[in-house]
Every structure is written in C-alpha cells, then in structure tokens.
Design an enzyme around this catalytic site. Structure first.
Site, mmCIF file in Angstrom:
data_model
loop_
_atom_site.group_PDB
_atom_site.id
_atom_site.type_symbol
_atom_site.label_atom_id
_atom_site.label_comp_id
_atom_site.label_asym_id
_atom_site.label_seq_id
_atom_site.Cartn_x
_atom_site.Cartn_y
_atom_site.Cartn_z
ATOM 1 C CD GLU A 1 -2.813 0.902 2.561
ATOM 2 O OE1 GLU A 1 -3.253 -0.260 2.731
ATOM 3 O OE2 GLU A 1 -3.171 1.852 3.273
ATOM 4 C CD GLU B 1 -3.988 6.245 3.009
ATOM 5 O OE1 GLU B 1 -3.902 6.900 4.050
ATOM 6 O OE2 GLU B 1 -3.723 5.031 2.953
ATOM 7 C CG HIS C 1 -7.896 5.025 3.852
ATOM 8 N ND1 HIS C 1 -8.230 6.166 4.557
ATOM 9 C CD2 HIS C 1 -6.713 4.606 4.348
ATOM 10 C CE1 HIS C 1 -7.277 6.416 5.440
ATOM 11 N NE2 HIS C 1 -6.344 5.496 5.340
#
Ligand code: CA
Length: 388
Positions: free
Chosen positions: A226, A252, A302
C-alpha cells in the site's frame, strides 16, 4: 425542510502509547465530527478525515466557509448542495482540506435523507450486495523502540490479530529497505502461511527502494503493498505494478472524480482505496466507485477515524456491487484499526462492537440497520472530549 446549522466537533484524547507510521509519531487521537441541524429537528452526522491541527483547519472551512453557503437550503437536495459548494470552492482547492470538509457535510446530509426516508444509507444506495462484510485488522504500527524489539512485537501482534478473528492483517513499513524486509518477514512468521497480510508504506519510498521491498513482499506472498511511493508519482505506481506480483494498493490521498480519473487512467493501481471522509463524501464516493469499476479496479475502502466513519463505510461496503461478480466473487473488506480508539468504541450510545461481531462470526461485520447511518452519537462523550 431547511438546514439551520452546520457545526464541527473536534475531539481529542491522549493515546495510552505513542504510535507512528513512516511519516511521524503521534501521541493523541483526533476526530472531526460534523453535525447538521434542520428546522424539523432531524439531525445528521458526518466525519471529516484529517488528524491533529488539520481537523481544526477543516473545522474553520466547515463552519466559516461551507455553512454560510448551505444554511437555509433543503438538506434533501444533497447533490445540488455538493455541486454548489464544490463550484464555489473550486478556485481555492480542488483537493485536500476543502474536500475533506465537504465530505463530512455530505455524509451528514445522507444521514438526514435516510432518517427522513426511514431507510438505512445502504438502502438509499440501492440495497445490500452482501449481508456481512469481511474485516481486516491493521496494527503493527511503528513505535519509538529498538528495531529488534519492533521485529518481535510485529511477529506477536500479527498472530494476535489473526487469533482475534480478522480475515487478514496489515502492517506498517517505514524503517528503510533492510529493516522493513525484516519486519515483513516477522509478520509472515507470526501469521503463518495460509493467512493474508498487507504492508503499508505511507509513501515513504523511492521507486527503486519500493521495488526492493516489493520483491521481498512477493517472496513472502503478501496480498498488497500500500502507498509504496508518493501519491503524485503515477509513473512509479505503474512501474511497480508491472514489475511485482503483489497487488499495488493506494488512493487514500486522492480526491474527487477528476483526481481519481487521472489516477485510474495511469493504470498503476491493482486495488483502489478511496477515503469517503476525504474525497468528497458519499455522493462523490459513488462516482469514484463507478470510475474504479469502469476501470475494472477492485475497491477496498480506506477507513480511518471514529464510529461515524466506520458506520459510513459499512453501508458503502454492503452496497458495493461485486466486481466482476460470480458464484464466488472477489469480496471487499472493512479496514479496522486494532490500536486504541475510544472514538470508535466509546462514541455511540449503542457501539458497533466490530470486535465482538468478528469474534462471533469468524471475521465479519454488518451494516447498522437503523435509518440513515443507523447510529446515535453520545453527546456527553462528545462534550467530554471536545477541544474546540
Ligand atoms: Ca494507508
């Protein structure tokens, strides 16, 4: 029906332990709740992403900029309101804090619409594609401690998250290539071979360092990697995705449909992670979700923040169509913070009790069934923790 007031509540408490990720350590947890009042007594709750002083800046935008634009408007016209606010803020911020502020207001309007219609948000979105949602537990935060101790702690924490019933777990990275590979190896040892784990770099690497860590994650059979590089570095994302077996996840830090269009078109994401409390609220999340699916990119939201954010995401995940669908479709997951979080566990009169739900069901949680978000924040709790 008219909006009579738009108010921010910024809450804060001292964490029992210092926590950190690749960018900083922190000692306090913050939450930014938005409360929209109407002339008919219906109240909506929302939440804005943004920790610490960012929450205070967002409060100034919510109360000082957005509130005067929408007070007196009919809250049921949430999409008209979204565009009216966005158009007026466009010259001053198409990303970042203005969108985070708008997100909390938009979520509160959806809560109001659900309460007026006497329908849960997932029903407003078109219904539940799944009755229960898989939950993964993130933990294994960085702490100011020697690396040897951190490696041992990551191994133990990974095992305890697995044993608590979560379907997968996620660790932080951020010490540098060599030590990060040791941390990831410890997590694999902790959870054993047949369990998914993910690693979150919070954009601390160059592309070449990310490749080195990513190759180790490939060997360890990690599920996703990520935010390996800076969110602006779409070329880096694309290079990593084409070079690594592990899924590349991110998003995100991206906002609204236009930001997401560019990110998706760059083809660097294997898994998209939109943040509903930042990218523009539920209204804009639905458009971003459609864009992700139009690019055949699976979505795992997220999730960060209080019980308001968690409830919002449970509705979104319940109402998310399977991509591409089938008898045994790929399923999204709820992201769940396993570190100390009073704003999730103590805020509501009836807590969501995700931990209890997953223990009882083997890793699943359900969307609340009441109208709107289906939650009722405790005003005494809010008053006790409000700093502004
Ligand atoms: Ca992250």
């Amino acid at each position: 029906m008219k909006i009579t007031s738009v108010k921010s509540h910024v809450l804060r408490y001292a964490l029992p332990e210092t926590l950190g990720y690749s960018q900083q350590f922190y000692t306090h947890r913050t939450a930014h709740l938005v409360e929209v009042q109407t002339d008919e007594g219906v109240v909506g709750w929302g939440e804005c992403f943004g920790p610490g002083p960012v929450a205070l800046a967002n409060k100034a935008i919510v109360e000082g900029v957005i509130a005067p634009i929408i007070e007196g408007d009919n809250p049921l016209n949430k999409d008209v309101i979204w565009h009216k606010v966005y158009n007026l803020l466009r010259d001053h911020g198409q990303k970042g804090m203005p969108l985070q502020a708008l997100s909390g207001v938009d979520i509160a309007l959806w809560d109001i619409v659900g309460k007026v219609a006497n329908l849960p948000v997932y029903a407003l979105l078109g219904g539940k594609h799944r009755d229960r949602i898989e939950v993964y537990g993130y933990g294994m935060m960085l702490r100011p401690e020697p690396v040897v101790e951190m490696i041992a702690r990551f191994r133990d924490e990974a095992a305890s998250i697995r044993d608590a019933g979560f379907v997968a777990t996620k660790m932080k990275l951020g010490l540098g290539v060599k030590d990060d590979i040791k941390l990831a190896t410890a997590v694999r040892e902790g959870v054993g071979d047949d369990y998914r784990f993910m690693a979150d770099a919070n954009h601390c690497y160059t592309t070449s360092d990310a490749l080195a860590v990513g190759r180790a994650l490939d060997e360890l059979d990690a599920y996703w990697f990520e935010e390996p590089v800076a969110p602006e570095d779409h070329d880096g994302y694309r290079e990593l995705r084409s070079s690594l077996k592990t899924n590349i996840a991110g998003g995100e830090a991206e906002f609204n449909r236009w930001g997401w269009r560019t990110l998706l078109e760059s083809r660097g994401l294997g898994i998209a992670q939109p943040e509903v409390c930042a990218l523009g609220g539920i209204s804009e999340y639905q458009r971003v979700l459609a864009l992700c699916h139009a690019h055949f990119t699976p979505v795992v939201n997220h999730v960060w923040g209080s019980a308001v954010a968690v409830a919002t995401n449970l509705h979104l995940l319940a109402a998310m169509p399977a991509l591409p669908g089938g008898l045994h479709p790929w399923e999204p997951m709820l992201e769940f913070d396993t570190t100390h979080n009073d704003f999730r566990d103590g805020l509501l009169k009836q807590p969501l009790d995700i931990q209890g739900q997953i223990k009882a069901s083997g890793g699943y949680a359900c969307a609340p069934e009441g109208p709107g978000l289906g939650i009722e924040p405790d005003r005494d709790f809010i008053a006790h923790h409000t700093i502004h």
